[in-house]
Design a protein around this motif. Structure first.
Motif, PDB file in Angstrom:
ATOM      1  N   PHE A 113       0.901  -1.506   0.124  1.00  0.00           N
ATOM      2  CA  PHE A 113       0.029  -0.060  -0.277  1.00  0.00           C
ATOM      3  C   PHE A 113       0.458   1.276   0.032  1.00  0.00           C
ATOM      4  O   PHE A 113       0.182   2.169  -0.716  1.00  0.00           O
ATOM      5  N   LEU A 114       2.062   1.344   0.539  1.00  0.00           N
ATOM      6  CA  LEU A 114       2.967   2.338   0.472  1.00  0.00           C
ATOM      7  C   LEU A 114       3.515   2.320  -0.805  1.00  0.00           C
ATOM      8  O   LEU A 114       3.753   3.167  -1.624  1.00  0.00           O
ATOM      9  N   LEU A 115       3.829   0.959  -1.456  1.00  0.00           N
ATOM     10  CA  LEU A 115       3.927   1.427  -3.169  1.00  0.00           C
ATOM     11  C   LEU A 115       3.016   1.764  -3.898  1.00  0.00           C
ATOM     12  O   LEU A 115       3.240   3.388  -5.173  1.00  0.00           O
ATOM     13  N   LEU A 116       1.966   1.338  -3.404  1.00  0.00           N
ATOM     14  CA  LEU A 116       0.445   2.299  -4.287  1.00  0.00           C
ATOM     15  C   LEU A 116       0.188   3.818  -3.342  1.00  0.00           C
ATOM     16  O   LEU A 116       0.259   4.475  -4.776  1.00  0.00           O
ATOM     17  N   GLY A 117       0.995   4.336  -2.935  1.00  0.00           N
ATOM     18  CA  GLY A 117       0.801   5.722  -2.252  1.00  0.00           C
ATOM     19  C   GLY A 117       1.871   6.273  -3.022  1.00  0.00           C
ATOM     20  O   GLY A 117       1.505   7.304  -3.561  1.00  0.00           O
ATOM     21  N   MET A 118       3.262   5.854  -2.837  1.00  0.00           N
ATOM     22  CA  MET A 118       4.377   6.304  -4.047  1.00  0.00           C
ATOM     23  C   MET A 118       3.782   6.087  -5.447  1.00  0.00           C
ATOM     24  O   MET A 118       4.039   7.080  -5.948  1.00  0.00           O
ATOM     25  N   GLY A 119       2.759   5.499  -5.887  1.00  0.00           N
ATOM     26  CA  GLY A 119       2.365   5.534  -7.778  1.00  0.00           C
ATOM     27  C   GLY A 119       1.575   6.823  -7.480  1.00  0.00           C
ATOM     28  O   GLY A 119       1.711   7.455  -8.164  1.00  0.00           O
ATOM     29  N   VAL A 120       0.503   6.968  -6.238  1.00  0.00           N
ATOM     30  CA  VAL A 120      -0.295   8.474  -6.659  1.00  0.00           C
ATOM     31  C   VAL A 120       0.380   9.577  -6.771  1.00  0.00           C
ATOM     32  O   VAL A 120       0.316  10.305  -7.279  1.00  0.00           O
ATOM     33  N   MET A 121       1.243   8.995  -5.657  1.00  0.00           N
ATOM     34  CA  MET A 121       2.026  10.135  -5.314  1.00  0.00           C
ATOM     35  C   MET A 121       2.929  11.142  -7.030  1.00  0.00           C
ATOM     36  O   MET A 121       2.499  11.848  -7.142  1.00  0.00           O
ATOM     37  N   LEU A 122       3.591  10.027  -7.644  1.00  0.00           N
ATOM     38  CA  LEU A 122       4.394  10.270  -9.114  1.00  0.00           C
ATOM     39  C   LEU A 122       2.976  10.880  -9.515  1.00  0.00           C
ATOM     40  O   LEU A 122       3.684  11.368 -10.977  1.00  0.00           O
ATOM     41  N   CYS A 123       2.032  10.183  -9.914  1.00  0.00           N
ATOM     42  CA  CYS A 123       0.822  10.595 -10.774  1.00  0.00           C
ATOM     43  C   CYS A 123       0.947  12.032 -10.664  1.00  0.00           C
ATOM     44  O   CYS A 123      -0.255  12.882 -11.163  1.00  0.00           O
ATOM     45  N   PHE A 124       0.983  13.146  -9.440  1.00  0.00           N
ATOM     46  CA  PHE A 124       0.892  14.509  -9.823  1.00  0.00           C
ATOM     47  C   PHE A 124       2.026  15.082  -9.029  1.00  0.00           C
ATOM     48  O   PHE A 124       2.798  14.935  -9.242  1.00  0.00           O
TER      49      PHE A 124
END
Length: 140
Positions: A129-140
């Motif tokens: 889920f931290l990896l998913l959070g990092m992915g979301v952060m990279l999109c913004f």
């Protein structure tokens, strides 16, 4: 941007191991931390104040305390991973990754509980889920 991609790679390794084996490979985390320190010392991440670095490391330190208080219901590995994230990112983005990961894990756990796919005592790995959070952060 490539610094964030480097962090994403280290997080991906940790997430796969955490998801499959329920253990975080500390060698990968420490290698990531070493890479982050080298990049900071080399000036690749720009000028950063000491207070900014301390704030970025705060989530990892809090997770270490949580691991101790909860007798490892929250694992020490999660604290190590958050320390690595803190070394790579500024405080705002570090907290964003943490909060996005917590939100997505909570939502997934709630959905699985409602569908009766898991029980309340089931352990859910946090690093994916931290990896998913990092992915979301990279999109913004």
């Amino acid at each position: 941007m490539w610094v964030e991609i480097c962090l994403f790679f280290f997080l991906a390794v940790c997430a796969v191991f955490d998801g499959i084996h329920k253990k975080i490979p500390l060698a990968a985390v420490w290698l990531g931390m070493l890479a982050a320190v080298c990049l900071r010392v080399g000036g690749v991440m720009g000028d950063v104040s000491l207070s900014s670095i301390v704030l970025s490391l705060l989530p990892g330190a809090i997770f270490f305390v949580l691991a101790f208080v909860t007798r490892e219901k929250v694992g020490y590995g999660d604290g190590w991973v958050l320390l690595m994230i803190g070394l790579f990112l500024d405080p705002f983005r570090c907290f964003f990754v943490l909060l996005a990961g917590l939100f997505m894990e909570s939502a997934a756990a709630l959905i699985l509980l409602v569908l009766r796919k898991i029980r309340r005592d089931k352990e859910i790995p946090f690093c994916p889920f931290l990896l998913l959070g990092m992915g979301v952060m990279l999109c913004f």
